[in-house]
Design an enzyme around this catalytic site. Structure first.
Site, mmCIF file in Angstrom:
data_model
loop_
_atom_site.group_PDB
_atom_site.id
_atom_site.type_symbol
_atom_site.label_atom_id
_atom_site.label_comp_id
_atom_site.label_asym_id
_atom_site.label_seq_id
_atom_site.Cartn_x
_atom_site.Cartn_y
_atom_site.Cartn_z
ATOM 1 N N HIS A 103 -1.539 -37.412 -26.835
ATOM 2 C CA HIS A 103 -0.854 -37.799 -25.595
ATOM 3 C C HIS A 103 0.358 -38.648 -25.921
ATOM 4 C CE1 HIS A 103 -3.919 -40.877 -26.424
ATOM 5 N NE2 HIS A 103 -3.055 -41.752 -25.924
ATOM 6 N N HIS A 105 2.882 -41.518 -24.287
ATOM 7 C CA HIS A 105 3.101 -42.500 -23.212
ATOM 8 C C HIS A 105 4.588 -42.498 -22.848
ATOM 9 C CE1 HIS A 105 -0.727 -44.888 -23.770
ATOM 10 N NE2 HIS A 105 -0.652 -44.327 -24.977
HETATM 11 P P1 AMP Z 1 -3.969 -44.668 -26.518
HETATM 12 O O1 AMP Z 1 -4.219 -46.097 -26.895
HETATM 13 O O2 AMP Z 1 -2.600 -44.216 -26.922
HETATM 14 O O3 AMP Z 1 -5.058 -43.728 -26.988
HETATM 15 O O4 AMP Z 1 -3.946 -44.670 -24.945
HETATM 16 C C1 AMP Z 1 -4.860 -44.027 -24.121
HETATM 17 C C2 AMP Z 1 -4.382 -44.266 -22.718
HETATM 18 O O5 AMP Z 1 -5.117 -43.438 -21.844
HETATM 19 C C3 AMP Z 1 -4.560 -45.711 -22.227
HETATM 20 O O6 AMP Z 1 -3.296 -46.241 -21.863
HETATM 21 C C4 AMP Z 1 -5.513 -45.574 -21.054
HETATM 22 O O7 AMP Z 1 -5.194 -46.459 -20.008
HETATM 23 C C5 AMP Z 1 -5.296 -44.133 -20.644
HETATM 24 N N1 AMP Z 1 -6.423 -43.512 -19.955
HETATM 25 C C6 AMP Z 1 -7.706 -43.459 -20.385
HETATM 26 N N2 AMP Z 1 -8.456 -42.771 -19.504
HETATM 27 C C7 AMP Z 1 -7.640 -42.372 -18.514
HETATM 28 C C8 AMP Z 1 -7.813 -41.622 -17.310
HETATM 29 N N3 AMP Z 1 -9.016 -41.145 -16.962
HETATM 30 N N4 AMP Z 1 -6.737 -41.400 -16.522
HETATM 31 C C9 AMP Z 1 -5.538 -41.893 -16.880
HETATM 32 N N5 AMP Z 1 -5.292 -42.598 -17.994
HETATM 33 C C10 AMP Z 1 -6.333 -42.841 -18.795
#
Ligand code: AMP
Ligand code: ZN
Length: 142
Positions: A103, A105
Site C-alpha cells: 500500500h 500512503h
Molecule cells: P503501514 O504502517 O504502512 O503498514 O500502514 C498501514 C495503514 O493501514 C495504517 O496507517 C492504518 O491506519 C491503515 N489501516 C489499517 N486497517 C485499515 C482499515 N481497515 N481501513 C483503512 N485503513 C486501515
C-alpha cells in the site's frame, strides 16, 4: 484464495468483506481513506491482487498503483489546498509496515502548518568514501 489472502485485512476490503471509505477504484487498484489519518485526507492506494511489498508486487500492478497515486494524489492536493503531498510506502516490519499487503500512503502536506515531524530528519553530510562504498555494495547485488 490463499490462506494469506483469507486473513489479509486489505484483501477483505477488496472483496468487500469489511467496509472502507472508498475514494477511487479501477480494474487493478482501490484507494480508500486511512482509518487512522495522520492529517485530513490521508489515503491509501492498494493493488486488488495481494502482494506483500515492493519486491513482491508485479510490475503491472506496481505501475497501476502508482498511476492511481498520481490521480488520487492530485485530487487530494486540490481538495485540501495542500501545496505538498508525501508519498510513503513501507516494506517489512523493521520499516514500520503493519499491514502486509502492498500500500502507498498519500498524505497532504501544508508545510510547517501541519506540524508533522515524520518526514524530517537532521541533515548531516556523509563521508564521501563511505557513501561510495555503500553504493558499490548495492551495485554488487543488482
Ligand atoms: P503501514 O504502517 O504502512 O503498514 O500502514 C498501514 C495503514 O493501514 C495504517 O496507517 C492504518 O491506519 C491503515 N489501516 C489499517 N486497517 C485499515 C482499515 N481497515 N481501513 C483503512 N485503513 C486501515
Ligand atoms: Zn492482501
Amino acid at each position: 484464495m490463499s490462506d494469506v489472502e483469507k486473513t489479509c485485512i486489505f484483501c477483505e476490503i477488496v472483496s468487500r468483506k469489511i467496509p472502507c471509505v472508498k475514494i477511487y477504484e479501477d480494474e487493478r487498484t482501490i484507494a480508500f481513506a486511512d482509518i487512522n489519518p495522520l492529517v485530513g485526507g490521508h489515503s491509501l492506494v492498494i493493488p486488488k491482487t495481494h502482494a506483500v511489498n515492493l519486491m513482491d508486487i508485479t510490475p503491472g500492478d506496481l505501475a497501476a498503483v502508482h498511476q492511481s497515486c498520481q490521480r488520487v494524489g492530485a485530487a487530494i492536493m486540490k481538495a485540501f489546498k495542500a501545496p505538498g503531498l508525501a508519498v510513503l510506502q513501507l516494506n517489512g516490519s523493521a520499516a514500520g509496515q503493519t499491514v502486509m499487503h502492498y500500500h502507498v500512503h498519500l498524505i497532504p502536506r501544508l508545510g510547517a502548518k501541519d506540524k508533522i515531524g515524520a518526514f524530517t530528519w537532521p541533515v548531516r553530510a556523509g563521508n564521501p568514501k563511505i557513501i561510495e562504498k555503500n553504493a558499490l555494495k548495492i551495485i554488487s547485488m543488482l
